[in-house]
Design a protein around this motif. Structure first.
Motif, PDB file in Angstrom:
ATOM      1  N   LYS A   1       6.745  -1.135  -3.256  1.00 19.91           N
ATOM      2  CA  LYS A   1       5.876  -1.560  -2.104  1.00 19.91           C
ATOM      3  C   LYS A   1       6.493  -1.287  -0.740  1.00 19.91           C
ATOM      4  O   LYS A   1       5.888  -0.660   0.131  1.00 19.91           O
ATOM      5  CB  LYS A   1       5.233  -2.984  -2.195  1.00 19.91           C
ATOM      6  CG  LYS A   1       4.450  -3.590  -1.077  1.00 19.91           C
ATOM      7  CD  LYS A   1       4.373  -4.858  -0.886  1.00 19.91           C
ATOM      8  CE  LYS A   1       5.798  -5.490  -0.379  1.00 19.91           C
ATOM      9  NZ  LYS A   1       5.568  -6.788   0.143  1.00 19.91           N
ATOM     10  N   ASN A   2       7.480  -1.774  -0.592  1.00 14.64           N
ATOM     11  CA  ASN A   2       8.449  -1.507   0.931  1.00 14.64           C
ATOM     12  C   ASN A   2       8.677  -0.218   0.955  1.00 14.64           C
ATOM     13  O   ASN A   2       8.424   0.300   2.172  1.00 14.64           O
ATOM     14  CB  ASN A   2       9.437  -2.434   1.000  1.00 14.64           C
ATOM     15  CG  ASN A   2       9.096  -4.031   0.833  1.00 14.64           C
ATOM     16  OD1 ASN A   2       7.985  -4.323   1.520  1.00 14.64           O
ATOM     17  ND2 ASN A   2       9.917  -4.969   0.397  1.00 14.64           N
TER      18      ASN A   2
ATOM     19  N   PHE B   1       1.667  -6.826   4.558  1.00 16.12           N
ATOM     20  CA  PHE B   1       1.912  -6.010   3.628  1.00 16.12           C
ATOM     21  C   PHE B   1       2.594  -6.407   2.427  1.00 16.12           C
ATOM     22  O   PHE B   1       3.057  -7.964   2.443  1.00 16.12           O
ATOM     23  CB  PHE B   1       3.094  -4.911   4.093  1.00 16.12           C
ATOM     24  CG  PHE B   1       4.426  -5.440   4.493  1.00 16.12           C
ATOM     25  CD1 PHE B   1       5.464  -5.574   3.844  1.00 16.12           C
ATOM     26  CD2 PHE B   1       4.699  -5.946   5.903  1.00 16.12           C
ATOM     27  CE1 PHE B   1       6.863  -5.898   3.973  1.00 16.12           C
ATOM     28  CE2 PHE B   1       5.962  -6.387   6.138  1.00 16.12           C
ATOM     29  CZ  PHE B   1       7.009  -6.264   5.296  1.00 16.12           C
TER      30      PHE B   1
ATOM     31  N   GLU C   1       7.168   2.811  -0.316  1.00 20.52           N
ATOM     32  CA  GLU C   1       6.164   3.374   0.134  1.00 20.52           C
ATOM     33  C   GLU C   1       5.445   3.202   1.481  1.00 20.52           C
ATOM     34  O   GLU C   1       5.059   4.111   1.868  1.00 20.52           O
ATOM     35  CB  GLU C   1       5.036   3.096  -1.054  1.00 20.52           C
ATOM     36  CG  GLU C   1       5.536   3.873  -2.308  1.00 20.52           C
ATOM     37  CD  GLU C   1       4.442   3.659  -3.403  1.00 20.52           C
ATOM     38  OE1 GLU C   1       3.448   3.317  -3.310  1.00 20.52           O
ATOM     39  OE2 GLU C   1       4.907   4.395  -4.539  1.00 20.52           O
TER      40      GLU C   1
ATOM     41  N   LYS D   1       8.743  -3.928  -8.198  1.00 23.18           N
ATOM     42  CA  LYS D   1       7.556  -3.572  -7.674  1.00 23.18           C
ATOM     43  C   LYS D   1       7.514  -4.013  -6.080  1.00 23.18           C
ATOM     44  O   LYS D   1       6.895  -3.281  -5.188  1.00 23.18           O
ATOM     45  CB  LYS D   1       6.356  -4.674  -8.182  1.00 23.18           C
ATOM     46  CG  LYS D   1       6.127  -4.383  -9.667  1.00 23.18           C
ATOM     47  CD  LYS D   1       5.047  -5.261 -10.535  1.00 23.18           C
ATOM     48  CE  LYS D   1       4.521  -4.883 -11.560  1.00 23.18           C
ATOM     49  NZ  LYS D   1       4.051  -5.986 -12.485  1.00 23.18           N
TER      50      LYS D   1
ATOM     51  N   ASP E   1      10.354  -8.263   4.511  1.00 21.25           N
ATOM     52  CA  ASP E   1       9.426  -8.757   3.440  1.00 21.25           C
ATOM     53  C   ASP E   1       9.666 -10.391   3.253  1.00 21.25           C
ATOM     54  O   ASP E   1       9.727 -10.752   2.153  1.00 21.25           O
ATOM     55  CB  ASP E   1       9.544  -8.170   2.428  1.00 21.25           C
ATOM     56  CG  ASP E   1       8.368  -8.250   1.369  1.00 21.25           C
ATOM     57  OD1 ASP E   1       7.529  -8.909   1.761  1.00 21.25           O
ATOM     58  OD2 ASP E   1       8.504  -7.703   0.054  1.00 21.25           O
TER      59      ASP E   1
END
Length: 260
Positions: free
Chosen positions: A56-57, A260, A59, A52, A36
């Motif tokens: 995100k990562n 992403f 999921e 958060k 990320d």
């Protein structure tokens, strides 16, 4: 289930140092690594944003059917792993600075810890430090700017050397004999650190311990992939793929950009 991949994420390419240890110990496992880099470093962002980003990562890795998720980021572990474990059924493995072995083995009664702001200010770090290092001199240093230099491809730059000298000199003056690396990007600094530190200072990172824990968890849940001789090794980044390529062996050439 055993054929499903291990998922690994970090705020950039640093967690590949953890991936290398996992792949070395568990060469038959399929793996998916998320860098990320767009949000690196996580450290200064504050707990809510770190959680958060970790969600995100996580999921994204779960959407790719990962059987185990390694949070290969000290800051994400210390701030988010409790939430992740309560929220998702998949097993999680975290990482935190290896204060305990340094504190137990120091002969000079002084150790250095180089980590991100998010790690050093976390409740988990405070608890671990209090348990094992309350009676020794712990020289803490926020490694401000290090992750940004690595993520921009300036690992062995004059800027990096100058920054490390600035951070290490107070530790050397305090007569540390152990330096704990509290960020998964930092093992890539090893050649520079060895050059800049006195010979007696030992450097500790958490990579091998994380790999051993991954094997133990997979064994416990009967998820080891023992038969696979041609594992699928996937790497995704939302930053510059060339930066990840620079820290990986050339044979792991399939690095894909993913927004992403």
């Amino acid at each position: 289930m055993s054929k499903l991949p291990i998922g690994i994420f970090d705020s950039g390419v640093g967690g590949t140092s953890i991936w290398k240890e996992i792949h070395s110990l568990l060469p038959n496992e399929n793996t998916i690594y998320l860098a990320d880099s767009k949000n690196a470093p996580f450290g200064p962002k504050g707990k809510d944003i770190i959680v958060k980003l970790s969600i995100k990562n996580t999921e994204l890795l779960l959407s790719k059917n990962c059987k185990l998720i390694v949070v290969a980021c000290n800051t994400a572990t210390t701030n988010a792993i409790d939430y992740l474990r309560k929220t998702y059924k998949v097993p999680f493995i975290g990482i935190e600075p290896a204060i305990k072995p340094a504190a137990l083995q120091t002969k000079t009664n002084a150790i250095g810890i180089l980590a991100t702001k998010g790690t050093l200010s976390s409740a988990l770090f405070s608890k671990t430090s209090g348990l094992f290092a309350s009676n020794i001199n712990v020289v803490e240093q926020v490694g401000e700017g290090i992750v940004e230099l690595i993520e921009s491809g300036k690992l062995y730059s004059d800027e990096m050397t100058a920054l490390l000298k600035l951070y290490l000199n107070p530790m050397i003056d305090a007569n540390i004999d152990y330096l704990v690396l509290g960020c998964t990007h930092y093992p890539y600094l090893m050649p520079l650190l060895i050059d800049l530190l006195p010979n007696h200072v030992k450097i500790i990172d958490s990579g091998e311990a994380v790999a051993r824990q991954a094997k133990a968890v997979l064994t416990k849940h009967r998820l080891l992939n023992a038969q696979n001789t041609n594992p699928k090794l996937q790497f995704f980044t939302n930053g510059n793929p060339d930066v990840m390529q620079s820290v990986l062996d050339k044979k792991y050439h399939q690095i894909d950009y993913l927004d992403f």
